[in-house]
Enzyme design. Sequence first.
Site, PDB file in Angstrom:
ATOM      1  N   SER A 144       0.972  -1.228   0.085  1.00  0.00           N
ATOM      2  CA  SER A 144      -0.040  -0.108   0.116  1.00  0.00           C
ATOM      3  C   SER A 144       0.890   1.107   0.043  1.00  0.00           C
ATOM      4  CB  SER A 144      -0.827   0.000   1.258  1.00  0.00           C
ATOM      5  OG  SER A 144      -0.154   0.160   2.336  1.00  0.00           O
ATOM      6  N   HIS A 145       0.341   2.360  -0.097  1.00  0.00           N
ATOM      7  CA  HIS A 145       1.352   3.561   0.010  1.00  0.00           C
ATOM      8  C   HIS A 145       2.060   3.359  -1.143  1.00  0.00           C
ATOM      9  CE1 HIS A 145       0.227   3.676   4.371  1.00  0.00           C
ATOM     10  NE2 HIS A 145      -0.874   3.521   3.955  1.00  0.00           N
ATOM     11  N   LEU A 146       1.909   3.742  -2.458  1.00  0.00           N
ATOM     12  CA  LEU A 146       2.618   3.599  -3.478  1.00  0.00           C
ATOM     13  C   LEU A 146       3.347   4.941  -3.924  1.00  0.00           C
ATOM     14  CD1 LEU A 146       0.342   1.382  -5.615  1.00  0.00           C
ATOM     15  CD2 LEU A 146       1.747   0.663  -3.747  1.00  0.00           C
TER      16      LEU A 146
END
Length: 501
Positions: free
Chosen positions: A439-441
């Site tokens: 997540s958090h790309l």
Amino acid sequence: MSHHAYQPKGPRFEAEADYVVVGSGAGGAMAAVTLARAGQQVAIVEAGPWREPKDYPSSAYGALRDLFDEYGTTVTMGRALWPVVQARVVGGTTVINSAIAVRTPSDVFDRWQREFDIPRAELADSVWRHEDRVERELCVEEVPAGSLGRSNELALLGGKRLEYENHVMRRYTKHCDGSGQCLQGCKAGKKQSTNLNYVPETLSRGGHVLSSAPVERVVFEGTRAIGVLGHFVDPLHRKRGAEFFVRAKKGVVIAASATHSPALLQRSGLRHPALGKFFRAHPGTGVFGVYDQPVDMNIGATQGWASIHYRDSPGLKLETLAIPPEMVAGRLSGGGHTLMARVKEFRHLAMWVCAVRAESHGTVKNGFGNRPSVRYTLDRADMEKLRTGLHLVAKTHFAAGAKRVIPGIQGLPYDLGPDQLHVLENAPLDPRAYVAILSHLFGGCVMGKDERTSVCDPNGRVHGYQGLLVADASVIPSNLGVNPQHTIMGLAGHFMERQVA
């Protein structure tokens, strides 16, 4: 290719606006509303469908079907196949994330200036000013005490007993009622995803939204972006429909995500040396704590507790994350009677996770069927961080009173007691042994001064092109070590303000 030479084969929808914004998530919606407030006419073009909160699904399966990008089947190609978590819906990933608001840390701007020659002073002040505005408009609040739920309360207790920094999360929610449905979309409408505020405001200011409209390519006249081309897609049957062309009089803003933005620009013929490079993420995985008393982690905020104590060293963020029953069953090993006996403990489980501030980076390419292909593998140093993070999470569970933990690591026992923590310290460093997600790309169209190592300049404008900007997580050139939505929105606001100044 000039669109004048292009002849559509069937029916075609055409529209025109000052600016076309591709994507309606944190970056796209913020870019659109900033332009609309400046008096520009904006067309938002979103690959996913428009969904009202009352129609959000209740199950994880329903969320994958209705809200996630391609049923959540995008995975990293590398040493391990780890899922990449993204939405495909009006509102983007803000519909399915936990709405966590963390201001961009000051050291991030220092690093960008040092490594990418991005001037710190004006960027930091401008991004923080936009973040102030977003906090007011999207009702950023601490998770109310009555909505925390037992899992988050236990995490606060564990962190306090171990004496490291730990806090109640601040989130884009208006009086969160702790229904535990963040990942499936907040049916109660408490989470301030962009489909509830900035997208409707853009419409009210004379804008348009094309939904179920994946963009196939940006159309150019010479090096000037003049619009976008694609085909509508039936949201139920996924069948391809009529073609659309949306002309942009002043500019095209790409905000399709850290995976789709670089893939779209590649399909559109861009050949930047840095395009699709420097993809980064927060790989994360969790540990279940097993408690004597029921925890009922799906009662209360999906995520309500965090610690940034280890952000700098070794490079981790710790968080709670309540996952629905069907995802829990997928995380517990065994089958048949064994699995059923383990699932019976559901009410006594609490899932807490570590997200790694990974320095490993990968690539994004436009792959089969216009789907992004992500190559990414954690190096040994980042795997050591991941293992350390799981050890810290397990330690916090025991400090909070857990009787056992379930690490979910291949090659380790199913569960461990408080006197077996050393087993986690020696867990394997092969990524394939872990059930992890990305997540958090970040990255793929990174910003910077040097055209050889960046795709955009520090104002989001693509090097060598006119009227083409990027305003999403793909411009972020380093791993932040915190949840990125606030930074994405701050940057998008800054870029568009500079564009219309």
